[in-house]
Design an enzyme around this catalytic site. Sequence first.
Site, PDB file in Angstrom:
ATOM      1  N   CYS A  93      -3.900  85.018  48.675  1.00  0.00           N
ATOM      2  CA  CYS A  93      -4.622  85.441  47.474  1.00  0.00           C
ATOM      3  C   CYS A  93      -5.667  86.457  47.914  1.00  0.00           C
ATOM      4  O   CYS A  93      -6.506  86.139  48.771  1.00  0.00           O
ATOM      5  CB  CYS A  93      -5.289  84.212  46.855  1.00  0.00           C
ATOM      6  SG  CYS A  93      -6.378  84.569  45.485  1.00  0.00           S
ATOM      7  N   CYS A 119      -2.908  92.093  44.621  1.00  0.00           N
ATOM      8  CA  CYS A 119      -2.977  90.737  44.056  1.00  0.00           C
ATOM      9  C   CYS A 119      -1.573  90.191  44.242  1.00  0.00           C
ATOM     10  O   CYS A 119      -0.597  90.847  43.856  1.00  0.00           O
ATOM     11  CB  CYS A 119      -3.358  90.792  42.579  1.00  0.00           C
ATOM     12  SG  CYS A 119      -3.076  89.230  41.707  1.00  0.00           S
TER      13      CYS A 119
END
Length: 283
Positions: free
Chosen positions: A70, A206
């Site tokens: 992440c 992302c």
Amino acid sequence: MAIGVFDSGVGGLSVHHRLVERFPAADFIYLADQANTPYGGRPGEEIVDLTRTGCERLFAEGCDLVVLACNTASGIALRRLQQTWLPGYRRGLGRPVNVLGIIVPTIEAATGLPWEHEAERRGDKVEKLDILAVFSTPATAASRVYEIEIDKRRQDVAVFSQPCPELAGLIEAGAPRDELAAAIAGHVKAIATRIGRAPDRAILGCTHYEITADLFREALPPGTPLIHQPQATADALARYFERHPEFTTGSDAVRRFLTTGRPGAQSSLVAAFWGAPLSFERA
Ligand code: DGL
């Protein structure tokens, strides 16, 4: 001991997928913090707390090493956790544990330079500027981590970040492709307008966006190279294991998928990316 892979939701599956290809015999436990997803619009302190809680959970499940799959957690929380929490926690556990992020490997892939390398600022004229677009959550964009770290290493690369506030949430919810395509096309157009031309290369900054990488490819000019974050992370982890033989990966090819949210089947968007339906257990 297992390798933990952590994300706010399903985005980290893109990294998990590549890690499993690279280390097929290793044991993996994936944790999606779907009770709290998305992270990208949250204040920094919350992202730090949620990331620490996720790591603790994975260590309690028997992981030695946690990969933060992440960008938001890696960019906002990782340094803080390494400085203020991990050393004491590790002592308390009495075994070597560590948390690794995905931004360092991505920057190494984007610059073609090892992390330790910083450019001398000689003020030479840059003959050709390479314009790199980074699509990310608002928290990652606001941290300016890609701009700052790439600028330290390459004076001939200019980074432009495009925050995509709604996109991780849409992907997490398994939104229809036309809705995702329209959102992505809007962000590609917005960044090209800001730059004044199309970017030369792009980072899907992302991990959720990897699930819709084909839609980014359609929206960007044909052939625009995408820096592949899951691949960069797998390469970096292989190098890490060479340097740290104290970390073993397990050898039973365990695959567990945990969620803090609603257990059960993930969306058809995830199944299409994964190549099969995927179900999560309750964390
Ligand atoms: N997949 C995450 C990232 O790489 C987080 C998305 C979110 O929770 O907002 O940034």
